[in-house]
Design a protein around this motif. Structure first.
Motif, PDB file in Angstrom:
ATOM      1  N   ILE A 125       0.878  -1.179   0.000  1.00 60.96           N
ATOM      2  CA  ILE A 125       0.000   0.000   0.000  1.00 60.96           C
ATOM      3  C   ILE A 125       0.918   1.234   0.000  1.00 60.96           C
ATOM      4  O   ILE A 125       2.113   1.113   0.278  1.00 60.96           O
ATOM      5  N   PRO A 126       0.373   2.434  -0.337  1.00 64.35           N
ATOM      6  CA  PRO A 126       1.256   3.603  -0.444  1.00 64.35           C
ATOM      7  C   PRO A 126       2.129   3.857   0.782  1.00 64.35           C
ATOM      8  O   PRO A 126       3.258   4.342   0.653  1.00 64.35           O
ATOM      9  N   ALA A 127       1.661   3.502   1.979  1.00 58.78           N
ATOM     10  CA  ALA A 127       2.445   3.782   3.192  1.00 58.78           C
ATOM     11  C   ALA A 127       3.663   2.866   3.340  1.00 58.78           C
ATOM     12  O   ALA A 127       4.561   3.148   4.129  1.00 58.78           O
ATOM     13  N   ASP A 128       3.700   1.768   2.559  1.00 62.89           N
ATOM     14  CA  ASP A 128       4.832   0.837   2.684  1.00 62.89           C
ATOM     15  C   ASP A 128       6.102   1.405   2.082  1.00 62.89           C
ATOM     16  O   ASP A 128       6.062   2.208   1.152  1.00 62.89           O
ATOM     17  N   LYS A 129       7.225   0.918   2.604  1.00 66.18           N
ATOM     18  CA  LYS A 129       8.518   1.258   2.000  1.00 66.18           C
ATOM     19  C   LYS A 129       8.735   0.344   0.796  1.00 66.18           C
ATOM     20  O   LYS A 129       8.179  -0.758   0.745  1.00 66.18           O
ATOM     21  N   PHE A 130       9.567   0.777  -0.135  1.00 69.11           N
ATOM     22  CA  PHE A 130       9.969  -0.114  -1.220  1.00 69.11           C
ATOM     23  C   PHE A 130      10.641  -1.332  -0.584  1.00 69.11           C
ATOM     24  O   PHE A 130      11.473  -1.183   0.309  1.00 69.11           O
ATOM     25  N   PRO A 131      10.279  -2.533  -1.028  1.00 69.19           N
ATOM     26  CA  PRO A 131      10.809  -3.728  -0.354  1.00 69.19           C
ATOM     27  C   PRO A 131      12.283  -3.996  -0.674  1.00 69.19           C
ATOM     28  O   PRO A 131      12.797  -3.548  -1.695  1.00 69.19           O
ATOM     29  N   ASP A 132      12.931  -4.743   0.227  1.00 69.06           N
ATOM     30  CA  ASP A 132      14.293  -5.204  -0.045  1.00 69.06           C
ATOM     31  C   ASP A 132      14.253  -6.200  -1.197  1.00 69.06           C
ATOM     32  O   ASP A 132      13.248  -6.894  -1.376  1.00 69.06           O
ATOM     33  N   VAL A 133      15.332  -6.285  -1.941  1.00 73.48           N
ATOM     34  CA  VAL A 133      15.377  -7.250  -3.035  1.00 73.48           C
ATOM     35  C   VAL A 133      15.924  -8.579  -2.514  1.00 73.48           C
ATOM     36  O   VAL A 133      15.425  -9.644  -2.845  1.00 73.48           O
ATOM     37  N   PHE A 134      16.955  -8.476  -1.670  1.00 77.72           N
ATOM     38  CA  PHE A 134      17.580  -9.678  -1.106  1.00 77.72           C
ATOM     39  C   PHE A 134      17.453  -9.635   0.418  1.00 77.72           C
ATOM     40  O   PHE A 134      17.446  -8.540   0.997  1.00 77.72           O
ATOM     41  N   PRO A 135      17.376 -10.801   1.061  1.00 81.21           N
ATOM     42  CA  PRO A 135      17.227 -10.784   2.525  1.00 81.21           C
ATOM     43  C   PRO A 135      18.433 -10.191   3.240  1.00 81.21           C
ATOM     44  O   PRO A 135      18.300  -9.615   4.322  1.00 81.21           O
TER      45      PRO A 135
END
Ligand code: HEC
Length: 267
Positions: A125-135
């Motif tokens: 959702i808009p409030a989320d940060k861009f996710p990590d690509v790798f753990p």
């Protein structure tokens, strides 16, 4: 009296011009010999970002770079902030902006399930940060021949040469030949990089009909990353100029007051 006012005026003008010129030189400095200086609209004391280029740059980031590089300092809602690529005056709160909502939906983020405590995948959702690509960095290196793709959110600020360097890097491959995953790139320090040429002509199809040459995509993604690293630049420049103007007029008034107050005193 008039003569001295004009002298003061001239002195202030000289100081201000050199201050502005100084800031431009500081921005142009840096980078190696093979880094060509580009004509960016966001440079200089009055420079602004090109919103269409930023929007196209987001598309390049999403469709190309995001499989390896994260944008950890950015949340989806930032895309719809004032000054951002998808700002819409009708939605001052970017969380309500339908374009931003639709973009967020294209991404998957990890959340903690509130009942089981398990980590689950969920639509962003808009409030989320861009996710990590790798753990983690080990996993990132393992997938990329031992090199970790750096986070791109402030990469322009993090590299000597800034926007010019990034543009030169993305357009600096002569071929996609490589030796054990190492590619020649004339802009990369040392000339050998473990990133395969990420761009090639027509790799993306731009929604606005712009032809997606390698140079165009490089230009657009740099514009987007220049904004992501310094989203308040336009406001800062505006406030800076207003402050400068204020101080200039204030100095002039002060000088005229000084002349008026001391006009009958011999000195
Ligand atoms: C397939 C994975 C992959 C893709 C896709 C990719 N990169 Fe990279 N990138 C890497 C790796 C790996 C490195 C580290 C290379 C090294 O240190 O030798 C890197 C390094 C970089 C660097 C840092 C260079 C430096 O000075 O240290 C920048 C900037 C960069 N990439 C930008 C981009 C951009 C912009 C895109 C999209 C147009 C992109 N990358 C797409 C894997 C990728």
């Amino acid at each position: 009296m008039l003569k001295s006012i004009s002298k003061t005026f001239a002195a202030i003008a000289v100081i201000s011009t050199s201050l502005f010129a100084g800031s431009m030189v500081a921005q142009a400095a840096g980078g190696g010999e093979h880094i060509e200086v580009q004509d960016w609209g966001f440079k200089g004391p009055f420079g602004t970002y090109d919103r269409d280029a930023m929007a196209r740059g987001y598309q390049v980031y999403k469709e190309v770079c995001s499989s390896c590089h994260a944008l950890e300092h950015l949340s989806f809602r930032h895309l719809g902030d004032k000054g951002g690529p998808f700002y819409d005056a009708e939605y001052p709160n970017p969380n309500d902006n339908p374009v931003v909502k639709a973009f967020a939906k294209d991404w998957t983020v990890e959340r903690i399930d509130q009942e089981s405590g398990d980590v689950i995948d969920d639509t962003a959702i808009p409030a989320d940060k861009f996710p990590d690509v790798f753990p983690n960095a080990i996993a990132a290196a393992a997938s990329n021949g031992g090199a970790v793709p750096p986070d791109l959110s402030i990469i322009i600020q993090a590299r000597t040469g800034g926007a010019d360097y990034l543009y030169a890097l993305l357009t600096g491959y002569e071929s996609d030949e490589n030796h054990d995953g190492v590619y020649h790139n004339s802009a990369f320090p040392g000339g050998a990089i473990k990133m395969a040429p990420p761009l090639s002509d027509d790799l993306v199809e731009y929604a606005d009909g712009t032809k997606a040459t390698t140079e165009q995509m490089a230009h657009d993604v740099v514009e987007f990353l220049a904004w992501s690293g310094d989203p308040k630049m336009e406001v800062r420049k505006k406030v800076g100029f207003a402050t400068f103007l204020f101080l200039f007029i204030f100095a002039l008034l002060l000088f005229m007051t000084y002349k008026e107050v001391w006009k009958d005193v011999e000195h």
